[in-house]
Design a protein around this motif. Structure first.
Motif, short mmCIF file in Angstrom:
data_model
loop_
_atom_site.label_atom_id
_atom_site.label_comp_id
_atom_site.label_asym_id
_atom_site.label_seq_id
_atom_site.Cartn_x
_atom_site.Cartn_y
_atom_site.Cartn_z
N LYS A 91 -27.08 -41.97 5.22
CA LYS A 91 -27.14 -41.61 3.63
C LYS A 91 -27.87 -42.82 2.67
N ALA A 92 -27.48 -44.12 3.35
CA ALA A 92 -28.05 -45.27 2.67
C ALA A 92 -29.69 -45.41 2.74
N MET A 93 -29.91 -44.88 3.89
CA MET A 93 -31.38 -44.92 4.39
C MET A 93 -32.25 -43.66 3.84
N ARG A 94 -31.55 -42.76 3.22
CA ARG A 94 -31.91 -41.42 2.56
C ARG A 94 -32.65 -40.72 3.78
N ILE A 95 -31.98 -40.74 4.88
CA ILE A 95 -32.59 -39.96 5.96
C ILE A 95 -31.52 -38.57 6.43
N ASP A 96 -30.71 -38.49 5.39
CA ASP A 96 -29.50 -37.49 5.57
C ASP A 96 -30.02 -36.08 4.96
N TYR A 97 -31.34 -35.68 5.73
CA TYR A 97 -32.05 -34.61 4.91
C TYR A 97 -31.16 -33.25 5.11
N PHE A 98 -30.20 -33.21 5.87
CA PHE A 98 -29.50 -31.68 6.28
C PHE A 98 -28.21 -31.74 5.93
N GLU A 99 -27.61 -32.98 5.29
CA GLU A 99 -26.41 -32.79 4.75
C GLU A 99 -26.23 -31.77 3.56
N ASP A 100 -27.22 -31.56 2.90
CA ASP A 100 -27.05 -30.85 1.85
C ASP A 100 -28.46 -30.00 1.56
N ARG A 101 -29.04 -29.32 0.59
CA ARG A 101 -30.31 -28.90 0.64
C ARG A 101 -31.12 -29.64 -0.89
N SER A 102 -30.57 -30.75 -1.10
CA SER A 102 -30.64 -31.20 -2.39
C SER A 102 -32.40 -31.71 -2.30
N ILE A 103 -32.80 -31.99 -1.14
CA ILE A 103 -34.26 -32.30 -0.84
C ILE A 103 -35.20 -31.15 -1.40
N VAL A 104 -34.95 -29.99 -1.09
CA VAL A 104 -35.54 -28.89 -1.57
C VAL A 104 -35.82 -28.87 -2.90
N GLY A 105 -35.13 -29.35 -3.81
CA GLY A 105 -35.39 -29.59 -5.35
C GLY A 105 -36.29 -30.76 -5.36
N GLU A 106 -36.26 -31.93 -4.72
CA GLU A 106 -37.18 -32.99 -4.69
C GLU A 106 -38.51 -32.65 -4.30
N TRP A 107 -38.65 -31.70 -3.52
CA TRP A 107 -39.73 -31.37 -2.71
C TRP A 107 -40.52 -30.36 -3.85
N ASN A 108 -39.91 -29.67 -4.54
CA ASN A 108 -40.27 -28.61 -5.42
C ASN A 108 -40.84 -29.36 -6.78
N GLU A 109 -40.04 -30.48 -7.29
CA GLU A 109 -40.46 -31.22 -8.33
C GLU A 109 -41.77 -31.93 -7.94
N LEU A 110 -41.80 -32.52 -6.73
CA LEU A 110 -43.02 -33.30 -6.41
C LEU A 110 -44.29 -32.35 -6.05
#
Ligand code: ATP
Ligand code: MG
Length: 367
Positions: free
Chosen positions: A342-361
């Protein structure tokens, strides 16, 4: 306030010896029984043992039971202490891989304990296994995975603790405060920090074959002391003045004997100081000193031997103890790994929050 947590361990490369006992095991039992610690963990470091025994995995497999028997026989209590097996804890492998980025090869090359071990094992000529070279990093993973605050060890482990602390500091600086900074705890008695071998070599070590093992019979102990133990080569006649420095019999007495032992076994003297003075003056023979040492050692070893015999008759329970301990340790170390990811921000599959980040990107890229 944070918890007080202990982590220590041993390589299952052989049975444990008197060096382990005074350097670490005795202290572990005292700490376990002090009630001052929230958690005590002991790791059987089989992965680390494989770094210099890759061609002999059978030796490591066989010695796991020996090491656990040694723990139980000195008084490690599985109700208070978690005993676990390193290779069964996948989080440790992942942490090691991340921590390898927190050190340089130049820094690893400076570790004096590893340097000495490379020489001793002949790796300087044969080639150095990369896994052995980086084992201090895997030790950092072991220690931090349990959130250990205190690590009771012999003196040879101080460079490992220093390396661990550097990794923790670097990790926390880059990724935010995530890991607990541990402290080494070494014996106050100088001899106990690094017990020499019976041959007088600097360290009693499984790899050097100069050990008195906790499981040795009384007959073997007697043979080691009377036949092999290095004394003072200049002390030829009983009447000659003797030397204490480098005299292993006296070094062991420094580590093991108490004033009570004199009252019981050698009432000619009140304490070790008086005995040493007589030896240095001349008139005290090696035979008397060795006999006293055997009595002193037997006082420690007899109850350990008796306890071992009980557990040896019930290996099924020994198996259950490490299986249960390992199950607890898997949970604990997985929690730490999740925190690290989590601290390293490589916890991709804990939740789907990265989908929002990618969409924004992608939306921004199109603007
Ligand atoms: P190996 O030769 O396989 O490395 P070892 O005898 O050095 O084995 P380890 O399993 O590496 O044993 O060490 C386990 C623990 O025991 C460590 O905390 C170490 O500091 C301590 N220890 C080992 N030997 C001694 C000794 N001679 N005196 C004091 N402490 C010791
Ligand atoms: Mg060692």
């Amino acid at each position: 306030m944070g918890k007080n947590i202990i982590l220590t361990g041993d390589r299952p490369t052989g049975r444990l010896h008197l060096g382990h006992y005074v350097g670490s095991l005795k202290r572990r039992v005292e700490l376990q029984n002090s009630g001052e610690y929230d958690e005590i963990n002991i790791l059987i470091a089989d992965d680390q043992a494989l770094t210099d025994n890759a061609d002999n995995p059978g030796k490591i497999r066989d010695n796991i039971v020996n090491v656990v028997l040694d723990y139980l026989s000195v008084g490690i209590d599985p109700a208070k202490t978690t005993i676990c097996v390193q290779s069964a804890l996948p989080a440790l492998h992942a942490l090691t891989f991340y921590y390898l980025n927190m050190v340089t090869t130049a820094r690893l090359s400076r570790n004096p304990t590893v340097k000495a071990e490379i020489q001793m094992r002949g790796f300087a000529d044969e080639g150095l296994p990369a896994g052995f070279f980086v084992y201090p990093v895997s030790q950092a993973a072991d220690i931090t995975a349990f959130d250990a605050t205190v690590v009771p060890v012999g003196e040879d482990q101080l460079p490992m603790l220093e390396q661990t602390r550097e990794i923790v500091e670097r990790f926390n600086k880059i990724y935010g405060k995530t890991l607990v900074l541990p402290k080494a705890m070494i014996p106050e008695n100088e001899t106990q920090r690094r017990l020499p071998g019976v041959d007088g070599k600097a360290k009693m070590s499984k790899s050097l074959g100069n050990c008195i093992y906790l499981s040795d019979t009384a007959k073997t102990v007697k043979k080691q002391v009377n036949g092999k133990m290095f004394t003072d080569p200049q002390h030829l006649q009983i009447s000659d003045p003797g030397h204490i420095e480098g005299n292993v019999v006296f070094t062991y007495l420094d580590a093991f004997c108490t004033d009570d032992d004199f009252a019981r076994f050698l009432p000619d003297y009140k304490n070790l100081e008086e005995m040493k003075e007589h030896y240095m003056r001349g008139g005290l023979g090696d035979g008397v000193c060795k006999k006293f040492l055997i009595n002193v050692l037997e006082e420690t070893l007899t109850p350990i031997r008796d306890e071992r015999a009980k557990w040896e008759a019930d290996i099924d329970s020994v198996y259950d103890i490490i299986q249960e301990g390992t199950a607890r340790a898997i949970e604990k170390t997985n929690e730490t790994l999740a925190r690290v990811r989590k601290a390293m921000r490589i916890d991709y599959f804990e939740d789907r929050s990265i989908v929002g980040e990618w969409n924004e990107l992608l939306r921004k890229a199109k603007q």
